[in-house]
Design a protein around this motif. Structure first.
Motif, PDB file in Angstrom:
ATOM      1  N   ALA A  73       0.823  -1.206   0.000  1.00 33.44           N
ATOM      2  CA  ALA A  73       0.000   0.000   0.000  1.00 33.44           C
ATOM      3  C   ALA A  73       0.857   1.255   0.000  1.00 33.44           C
ATOM      4  CB  ALA A  73      -0.925  -0.010   1.210  1.00 33.44           C
ATOM      5  N   MET A  74       1.919   1.273   0.814  1.00 34.23           N
ATOM      6  CA  MET A  74       2.784   2.447   0.877  1.00 34.23           C
ATOM      7  C   MET A  74       3.496   2.676  -0.456  1.00 34.23           C
ATOM      8  SD  MET A  74       5.993   3.276   3.413  1.00 34.23           S
ATOM      9  CE  MET A  74       7.004   2.035   2.603  1.00 34.23           C
ATOM     10  N   VAL A  75       4.021   1.607  -1.061  1.00 37.60           N
ATOM     11  CA  VAL A  75       4.708   1.747  -2.345  1.00 37.60           C
ATOM     12  C   VAL A  75       3.740   2.240  -3.414  1.00 37.60           C
ATOM     13  CG1 VAL A  75       5.919   0.495  -4.164  1.00 37.60           C
ATOM     14  CG2 VAL A  75       6.450   0.022  -1.781  1.00 37.60           C
ATOM     15  N   THR A  76       2.527   1.691  -3.426  1.00 37.88           N
ATOM     16  CA  THR A  76       1.522   2.125  -4.406  1.00 37.88           C
ATOM     17  C   THR A  76       1.178   3.594  -4.227  1.00 37.88           C
ATOM     18  OG1 THR A  76       0.598  -0.115  -4.428  1.00 37.88           O
ATOM     19  CG2 THR A  76      -0.764   1.641  -5.329  1.00 37.88           C
ATOM     20  N   GLY A  77       1.029   4.027  -2.979  1.00 38.35           N
ATOM     21  CA  GLY A  77       0.710   5.430  -2.729  1.00 38.35           C
ATOM     22  C   GLY A  77       1.822   6.369  -3.156  1.00 38.35           C
ATOM     23  N   ILE A  78       3.062   5.986  -2.889  1.00 40.22           N
ATOM     24  CA  ILE A  78       4.193   6.833  -3.293  1.00 40.22           C
ATOM     25  C   ILE A  78       4.278   6.933  -4.812  1.00 40.22           C
ATOM     26  CG2 ILE A  78       6.708   6.998  -3.280  1.00 40.22           C
ATOM     27  CD1 ILE A  78       6.688   5.781  -0.491  1.00 40.22           C
ATOM     28  N   LEU A  99      -6.541   2.845  -4.871  1.00 42.19           N
ATOM     29  CA  LEU A  99      -6.078   1.540  -4.384  1.00 42.19           C
ATOM     30  C   LEU A  99      -5.238   1.696  -3.121  1.00 42.19           C
ATOM     31  CD1 LEU A  99      -5.744  -1.512  -4.717  1.00 42.19           C
ATOM     32  CD2 LEU A  99      -3.823  -1.059  -6.259  1.00 42.19           C
ATOM     33  N   ALA A 100      -4.302   2.650  -3.130  1.00 44.60           N
ATOM     34  CA  ALA A 100      -3.471   2.895  -1.955  1.00 44.60           C
ATOM     35  C   ALA A 100      -4.316   3.384  -0.778  1.00 44.60           C
ATOM     36  CB  ALA A 100      -2.377   3.909  -2.283  1.00 44.60           C
ATOM     37  N   VAL A 119      -0.626   4.659   7.136  1.00 43.48           N
ATOM     38  CA  VAL A 119      -0.885   6.105   7.133  1.00 43.48           C
ATOM     39  C   VAL A 119      -0.221   6.761   5.929  1.00 43.48           C
ATOM     40  CG1 VAL A 119      -0.523   8.250   8.407  1.00 43.48           C
ATOM     41  CG2 VAL A 119      -1.161   6.168   9.632  1.00 43.48           C
ATOM     42  N   THR A 120       1.012   6.361   5.624  1.00 44.67           N
ATOM     43  CA  THR A 120       1.709   6.906   4.457  1.00 44.67           C
ATOM     44  C   THR A 120       0.962   6.576   3.172  1.00 44.67           C
ATOM     45  OG1 THR A 120       3.832   6.654   5.592  1.00 44.67           O
ATOM     46  CG2 THR A 120       3.897   6.926   3.201  1.00 44.67           C
ATOM     47  N   ALA A 121       0.457   5.355   3.064  1.00 44.78           N
ATOM     48  CA  ALA A 121      -0.306   4.955   1.874  1.00 44.78           C
ATOM     49  C   ALA A 121      -1.564   5.802   1.731  1.00 44.78           C
ATOM     50  CB  ALA A 121      -0.668   3.475   1.950  1.00 44.78           C
ATOM     51  N   LEU A 122      -2.248   6.055   2.836  1.00 41.19           N
ATOM     52  CA  LEU A 122      -3.472   6.858   2.785  1.00 41.19           C
ATOM     53  C   LEU A 122      -3.179   8.294   2.370  1.00 41.19           C
ATOM     54  CD1 LEU A 122      -6.487   7.149   3.317  1.00 41.19           C
ATOM     55  CD2 LEU A 122      -5.962   7.552   5.732  1.00 41.19           C
ATOM     56  N   VAL A 123      -2.122   8.871   2.908  1.00 40.15           N
ATOM     57  CA  VAL A 123      -1.804  10.275   2.604  1.00 40.15           C
ATOM     58  C   VAL A 123      -1.329  10.422   1.160  1.00 40.15           C
ATOM     59  CG1 VAL A 123      -0.251  12.180   3.166  1.00 40.15           C
ATOM     60  CG2 VAL A 123      -1.280  10.822   5.000  1.00 40.15           C
ATOM     61  N   THR A 124      -0.380   9.593   0.735  1.00 39.51           N
ATOM     62  CA  THR A 124       0.150   9.715  -0.629  1.00 39.51           C
ATOM     63  C   THR A 124      -0.891   9.330  -1.675  1.00 39.51           C
ATOM     64  OG1 THR A 124       1.074   7.466  -0.398  1.00 39.51           O
ATOM     65  CG2 THR A 124       2.535   9.332   0.076  1.00 39.51           C
ATOM     66  N   GLY A 125      -1.709   8.318  -1.380  1.00 43.00           N
ATOM     67  CA  GLY A 125      -2.762   7.953  -2.323  1.00 43.00           C
ATOM     68  C   GLY A 125      -3.778   9.067  -2.508  1.00 43.00           C
ATOM     69  N   THR A 126      -4.144   9.722  -1.402  1.00 44.09           N
ATOM     70  CA  THR A 126      -5.075  10.855  -1.489  1.00 44.09           C
ATOM     71  C   THR A 126      -4.465  12.003  -2.279  1.00 44.09           C
ATOM     72  OG1 THR A 126      -6.002  10.227   0.660  1.00 44.09           O
ATOM     73  CG2 THR A 126      -6.461  12.454  -0.131  1.00 44.09           C
ATOM     74  N   PHE A 127      -3.188  12.278  -2.033  1.00 47.85           N
ATOM     75  CA  PHE A 127      -2.503  13.351  -2.771  1.00 47.85           C
ATOM     76  C   PHE A 127      -2.487  13.056  -4.268  1.00 47.85           C
ATOM     77  CE2 PHE A 127       1.404  14.941  -4.712  1.00 47.85           C
ATOM     78  CZ  PHE A 127       1.297  16.307  -4.472  1.00 47.85           C
ATOM     79  N   GLY A 128      -2.115  11.820  -4.638  1.00 46.77           N
ATOM     80  CA  GLY A 128      -2.072  11.474  -6.058  1.00 46.77           C
ATOM     81  C   GLY A 128      -3.425  11.580  -6.728  1.00 46.77           C
TER      82      GLY A 128
END
Length: 258
Positions: A73-78, A99-100, A119-128
């Protein structure tokens, strides 16, 4: 035979005496502690806190293992956040971002280990996702501003016969073979409308095309000759020319703005 280590007068507890060089509970020099006994302890005495190692009170526990789902999840979000900043390629974040976010929310809700990854996955996924939505809105606004359908006159010709590809909107072009000059008034998109004229296979004659507006003004013209001749007249070229002809002042003073 009498016990050489027995106390005078006899001692019923003489068995608790250690061998020479040691005392009760402490092994002699060079002697290994009894099983279940740590060095320096008396019989029945528990070790101090921390002696039990990894799982005892105050011991150094092994670092928690990361969870595969939270890592993914974190990698996908980044990746979604990074790709969303690339023009046109950022639309991939429409898939990677949600998805993230979903995986991050699941990791937080189930209290899976490596909560920071979730948490990182949620934040970066939302940003993307937000950046890709912003790009989509901006692009659709630009297209709606420039794209409109008007009436134009399309002309095409070729000395030895030619292939005509006619596009009026964003749909696929319509391709036909012609041996005579082509002329037609069509309603075409200012962004996607146009025509392309190419020589028939084996022909080396001249081909050409022209586009006029409804007032009869020539907007774009192209000619070519030879076996691979291609004449292309697109309405988008007219828009590009208009933008290039805009005269922007090099300096704007505060007085001009007042």
């Amino acid at each position: 035979m009498s016990d050489p280590y027995a106390r005078p007068g006899g001692d019923p507890h003489h068995g608790s005496w250690s061998s020479p060089g040691g005392y009760a509970g402490r092994p002699a020099p060079g002697q290994q502690p009894y099983p279940g006994q740590y060095q320096g302890a008396y019989p029945g005495q528990y070790p101090p806190g921390g002696y039990y190692g990894y799982y005892g009170s105050g011991g150094n526990q092994p670092p928690p293992r990361t969870h595969g789902m939270t890592t993914f999840a974190m990698v996908t979000g980044i990746v979604a956040a990074a790709v969303s900043l690339v023009p046109f390629l950022g639309f991939v974040s429409f898939v990677l971002g949600p998805l993230a976010m979903v995986l991050g929310i699941v990791g937080i809700a189930k209290r899976i280990r490596s909560r920071g990854f979730s948490v990182t996955a949620l934040v970066t996924g939302t940003f993307g996702l937000l950046v890709s939505i912003l790009y989509a809105v901006l692009l659709s606004t630009i297209l709606s501003f420039y794209d409109n359908t008007q009436s134009f006159e399309f002309e095409a010709e070729g000395t030895d016969g030619y292939v005509l590809s006619l596009t009026t909107t964003s749909a696929m072009p319509e391709t036909t073979n012609h041996s005579r000059p082509f002329r037609s008034t069509v309603d075409a998109s200012t962004l996607f409308g146009g025509l392309v004229v190419t020589n028939l296979e084996g022909k080396r004659g001249e081909v050409g095309c022209r586009i006029y507006d409804s007032a009869g003004n020539l907007l774009v013209e192209s000619t070519d000759a030879g076996s691979d001749a291609v004449a292309e007249c697109m309405l988008s070229d007219v828009l590009v020319r208009k933008v290039e002809d805009l005269d922007f002042p090099e300096e704007i003073s505060a007085r001009d703005l007042g």
